[in-house]
Design a protein around this motif. Sequence first.
Motif, mmCIF file in Angstrom:
data_model
loop_
_atom_site.group_PDB
_atom_site.id
_atom_site.type_symbol
_atom_site.label_atom_id
_atom_site.label_comp_id
_atom_site.label_asym_id
_atom_site.label_seq_id
_atom_site.Cartn_x
_atom_site.Cartn_y
_atom_site.Cartn_z
ATOM 1 N N SER A 1 -25.409 -38.363 0.341
ATOM 2 C CA SER A 1 -24.359 -37.474 0.806
ATOM 3 C C SER A 1 -24.834 -36.029 0.826
ATOM 4 C CB SER A 1 -23.135 -37.600 -0.081
ATOM 5 O OG SER A 1 -23.500 -37.338 -1.417
ATOM 6 N N THR A 2 -25.719 -35.682 -0.117
ATOM 7 C CA THR A 2 -26.151 -34.295 -0.187
ATOM 8 C C THR A 2 -26.908 -33.900 1.078
ATOM 9 O OG1 THR A 2 -27.962 -35.139 -1.470
ATOM 10 C CG2 THR A 2 -26.263 -33.950 -2.671
ATOM 11 N N ALA A 3 -27.715 -34.841 1.600
ATOM 12 C CA ALA A 3 -28.485 -34.536 2.801
ATOM 13 C C ALA A 3 -27.565 -34.204 3.961
ATOM 14 C CB ALA A 3 -29.374 -35.711 3.155
ATOM 15 N N VAL A 4 -26.490 -34.969 4.061
ATOM 16 C CA VAL A 4 -25.591 -34.771 5.196
ATOM 17 C C VAL A 4 -24.803 -33.482 5.042
ATOM 18 C CG1 VAL A 4 -23.703 -35.757 6.500
ATOM 19 C CG2 VAL A 4 -25.425 -37.242 5.511
ATOM 20 N N GLN A 5 -24.351 -33.224 3.816
ATOM 21 C CA GLN A 5 -23.463 -32.081 3.689
ATOM 22 C C GLN A 5 -24.205 -30.760 3.752
ATOM 23 O OE1 GLN A 5 -22.316 -33.393 -0.027
ATOM 24 N NE2 GLN A 5 -23.006 -31.665 -1.194
ATOM 25 N N ALA A 6 -25.522 -30.762 3.426
ATOM 26 C CA ALA A 6 -26.245 -29.508 3.401
ATOM 27 C C ALA A 6 -26.599 -29.048 4.814
ATOM 28 C CB ALA A 6 -27.520 -29.647 2.580
ATOM 29 N N ARG A 7 -26.675 -29.993 5.724
ATOM 30 C CA ARG A 7 -27.228 -29.696 7.039
ATOM 31 C C ARG A 7 -26.525 -28.566 7.797
ATOM 32 N NH1 ARG A 7 -29.273 -34.747 9.585
ATOM 33 N NH2 ARG A 7 -30.893 -34.394 8.082
ATOM 34 N N PRO A 8 -25.190 -28.603 7.958
ATOM 35 C CA PRO A 8 -24.591 -27.589 8.821
ATOM 36 C C PRO A 8 -24.806 -26.187 8.272
ATOM 37 C CG PRO A 8 -23.021 -29.284 8.253
ATOM 38 C CD PRO A 8 -24.235 -29.524 7.427
ATOM 39 N N ARG B 1 -14.290 -23.939 -1.020
ATOM 40 C CA ARG B 1 -13.140 -24.040 -0.116
ATOM 41 C C ARG B 1 -12.878 -25.488 0.308
ATOM 42 N NH1 ARG B 1 -14.481 -21.636 4.511
ATOM 43 N NH2 ARG B 1 -16.505 -20.942 3.763
ATOM 44 N N ASN B 2 -13.819 -26.370 -0.023
ATOM 45 C CA ASN B 2 -13.661 -27.771 0.358
ATOM 46 C C ASN B 2 -13.740 -28.623 -0.902
ATOM 47 O OD1 ASN B 2 -13.729 -30.281 1.518
ATOM 48 N ND2 ASN B 2 -15.245 -29.744 3.079
ATOM 49 N N PRO B 3 -12.684 -28.544 -1.736
ATOM 50 C CA PRO B 3 -12.760 -29.189 -3.056
ATOM 51 C C PRO B 3 -12.963 -30.707 -2.965
ATOM 52 C CG PRO B 3 -10.521 -28.475 -2.577
ATOM 53 C CD PRO B 3 -11.383 -27.911 -1.507
ATOM 54 N N ALA B 4 -12.457 -31.331 -1.889
ATOM 55 C CA ALA B 4 -12.610 -32.778 -1.778
ATOM 56 C C ALA B 4 -14.080 -33.162 -1.787
ATOM 57 C CB ALA B 4 -11.932 -33.281 -0.503
ATOM 58 N N LEU B 5 -14.861 -32.426 -0.994
ATOM 59 C CA LEU B 5 -16.296 -32.720 -0.908
ATOM 60 C C LEU B 5 -16.958 -32.510 -2.267
ATOM 61 C CD1 LEU B 5 -18.443 -33.522 1.099
ATOM 62 C CD2 LEU B 5 -18.829 -31.117 1.574
ATOM 63 N N LEU C 1 -16.498 -41.840 -2.759
ATOM 64 C CA LEU C 1 -16.827 -41.992 -1.339
ATOM 65 C C LEU C 1 -15.683 -41.498 -0.462
ATOM 66 C CD1 LEU C 1 -18.524 -45.518 -1.306
ATOM 67 C CD2 LEU C 1 -19.615 -43.330 -0.860
ATOM 68 N N PHE C 2 -14.440 -41.815 -0.858
ATOM 69 C CA PHE C 2 -13.276 -41.383 -0.081
ATOM 70 C C PHE C 2 -13.220 -39.861 0.005
ATOM 71 C CE2 PHE C 2 -8.802 -39.960 -0.438
ATOM 72 C CZ PHE C 2 -8.376 -40.300 0.819
ATOM 73 N N LEU C 3 -13.406 -39.196 -1.159
ATOM 74 C CA LEU C 3 -13.322 -37.729 -1.169
ATOM 75 C C LEU C 3 -14.439 -37.112 -0.335
ATOM 76 C CD1 LEU C 3 -12.339 -37.078 -4.878
ATOM 77 C CD2 LEU C 3 -10.941 -36.722 -2.849
ATOM 78 N N VAL C 4 -15.652 -37.672 -0.428
ATOM 79 C CA VAL C 4 -16.757 -37.132 0.374
ATOM 80 C C VAL C 4 -16.445 -37.311 1.865
ATOM 81 C CG1 VAL C 4 -19.165 -37.475 1.008
ATOM 82 C CG2 VAL C 4 -18.526 -37.393 -1.392
ATOM 83 N N ALA C 5 -15.884 -38.468 2.226
ATOM 84 C CA ALA C 5 -15.540 -38.689 3.635
ATOM 85 C C ALA C 5 -14.493 -37.683 4.098
ATOM 86 C CB ALA C 5 -15.035 -40.117 3.836
ATOM 87 N N VAL C 6 -13.479 -37.434 3.244
ATOM 88 C CA VAL C 6 -12.454 -36.443 3.598
ATOM 89 C C VAL C 6 -13.091 -35.078 3.774
ATOM 90 C CG1 VAL C 6 -10.434 -35.203 2.737
ATOM 91 C CG2 VAL C 6 -10.545 -37.676 2.523
ATOM 92 N N GLY C 7 -13.995 -34.722 2.840
ATOM 93 C CA GLY C 7 -14.665 -33.429 2.907
ATOM 94 C C GLY C 7 -15.484 -33.278 4.177
ATOM 95 N N LEU C 8 -16.243 -34.329 4.524
ATOM 96 C CA LEU C 8 -17.066 -34.274 5.728
ATOM 97 C C LEU C 8 -16.195 -34.204 6.979
ATOM 98 C CD1 LEU C 8 -19.881 -36.827 4.881
ATOM 99 C CD2 LEU C 8 -20.083 -34.362 5.085
ATOM 100 N N ASP C 9 -15.067 -34.889 6.928
ATOM 101 C CA ASP C 9 -14.135 -34.849 8.052
ATOM 102 C C ASP C 9 -13.682 -33.423 8.302
ATOM 103 O OD1 ASP C 9 -13.470 -36.796 9.766
ATOM 104 O OD2 ASP C 9 -11.592 -37.353 8.802
ATOM 105 N N GLU C 10 -13.475 -32.688 7.205
ATOM 106 C CA GLU C 10 -13.013 -31.322 7.334
ATOM 107 C C GLU C 10 -14.099 -30.442 7.958
ATOM 108 O OE1 GLU C 10 -9.943 -30.582 4.473
ATOM 109 O OE2 GLU C 10 -11.034 -28.746 4.003
#
Lengths: 305, 334
Positions: free
Chosen positions: A2-9, A33-37, A286-295
């Motif tokens: 998950s870290t690889a995906v979230q760091a990219r943008p 600002r994205n506490p779910a993630l 996993l659910f929270l990370v998905a919500v965070g990435l969705d945001e």
Amino acid sequence: MSTAVQARPADRPRPATGVRAGAVGAALGYLRRNPALLIGALFLFALFLFVAVGKLTADAEEARPLSVRSLQPPSSELPFGSDKQGRNLYAVMVEGTPLTLRIGLIAGVFGVVFGSVLAFVSAYYGGLLDAAIKGVVDVGLTIPGLLILIIIAMNVRGGLTVNQMTVVVAVLAWLYPARTIRAQVLTLKQRGYVQIARLSGMGGPEVIFRELLPNLLPYLGASLVGSVSAGVLAAIGLELLGLGPFEAPTLGMTLYWVNYNAAIINGWWWWWVPPIVVIAVLFIGLFLVAVGLDEIANPRIRNRA
Amino acid sequence: MQPAYVAKRFGVFLLIVWVAGTINFFLPRLGGSDPVRDRLVAQAALGGSVQAGMEDMVAEYNEKFGLERPLWQQYVTYVGDMLRLDFNYSIANYPAKVIDIIREALPWTLALLTTTTLLSWVIGGLLGAVLGWPRSPRILQYLMPPLLALNAIPFFLFGLVLIYLLAFRLRAFPLSGGYQSGTFPAFTPSFVWDVLQHAVLPALSIILVSIGGWALGMRAMMVTTRGEDYVTFADAKGLKERTIFFRYAIRNALLPQTTALALALGQMISGAVLVEVVFSYPGIGTVLFNAIRGSDFFLVQGIVFIIIVSIGIATLILDLIYPILDPRITYRRA
């Protein structure tokens, strides 16, 4: 993963996504600002830490039956106690968590990759192929996947191994990603910059790889996390029904033995509390990370739940 | 309702039924040999009092699905059998027919599943609607995070926790089963009361886990509809807030929720099957569990077929209700 995906943008400037170029500080600021993630990543990190520490301290051999005295409550020697067949439950959790997660990961990656290919081709080119793919996906999603998996699993001779089980779970893992990603590509296709790219003579594959794909990366990330979660769920479901790998100490098989031996009404709480806690932490993380990435993928629209 | 719309929905339903039968026929044969026959022969060889009957069954199976017949003929025979709901005998409980076993278990599952699905949909929808409206009560806002966390875990996992807390520790509810063992199903007040008591925990584990998802979807839809012009106009006209809430906002937010319900049916059933296993609830899930343990292929195939067809029917019903909720649907080319 998950870290690889979230760091990219944040740390790679990409004008099209509209994310400002920034350093680690910006990423951390964003996480606030994205506490779910953030919380989701922490949950998954906690699991990772548990497995990492466990690998160093637990004896993998003790995840097998008859390796310690059976039905011992937790003590200093057996931190999680032992089950009826004499497995050290601490070792079972340490071995089983990555095993279960691996089933979900492989099935999830396959599902998103294969699903994306279908989705991009289907949505970008349209026509008969699109109608066919959409039809198959729509009917396929109406049918409960677990039932198909049951029929497949029952027909494998001599019980499944963990790897066979991964393949079985992956067989249906692409349906849901194919549908949702197709919908995303359809809306993206109408955007101005995609139109301009097409008008300026870019071919289909080029538009897909250079314009559509980069802009959908956060969404694909969210989709991947969702499919990993669905893969784990399918695996645990099969295992609980008695179609899992009987030799392996996966989380689902542990629950199967819990159910089989009626551990709850016999008062052997140490047997079922760890797998339930680990599975719950895994799914919620996993659910929270998905919500965070969705945001990240869709900062303005939070409605599509 | 336009005939073309209805015809199309029926077409989709028939397609689902056909897929259900085809999967059952081809998946076991993919491996080259026929595991159903192997199992049948093994069972007949075991002997015992019902051996003669089992041998008849093997003979009949070979006549229908023997290798001397071309595959397409076997397939046509199979689909024909399925459509007549003739699923053969149960291999593990020989003289019993598969369809009779299913007929006994299906009402339990249908009752549990329709009640819990509708209740969680309605409660979750209302909760989300209130939360998506300005000035929603504080308590409800605090309710949301735990409900969302619950929504992420499987039904049966929460069921296990409920068994421990409410049945084992507090002894407030029975531990498992659908009714007190030793009693016989009958329409007496005491038996109905007993059944309801047994159904509370399985139902709770489905309802409490699914509420969060419905609430999340509904809240988002309410936020969107709240910004629509017709709501602003209704407000400007001086309509009561109650009226705007129910007749304008909820009425419109209901449409995507109904679509989502149709999509969720398959997952609800998969989840409910596992809940039944954990509670030993006498429905189709527990029968399926026992059939898998006994390698009872005919029973498993029958259950898979019946569940898929039930979902087809439920989807068809929702599809036919939908144009009543949203009259635009029939004008458009569906």
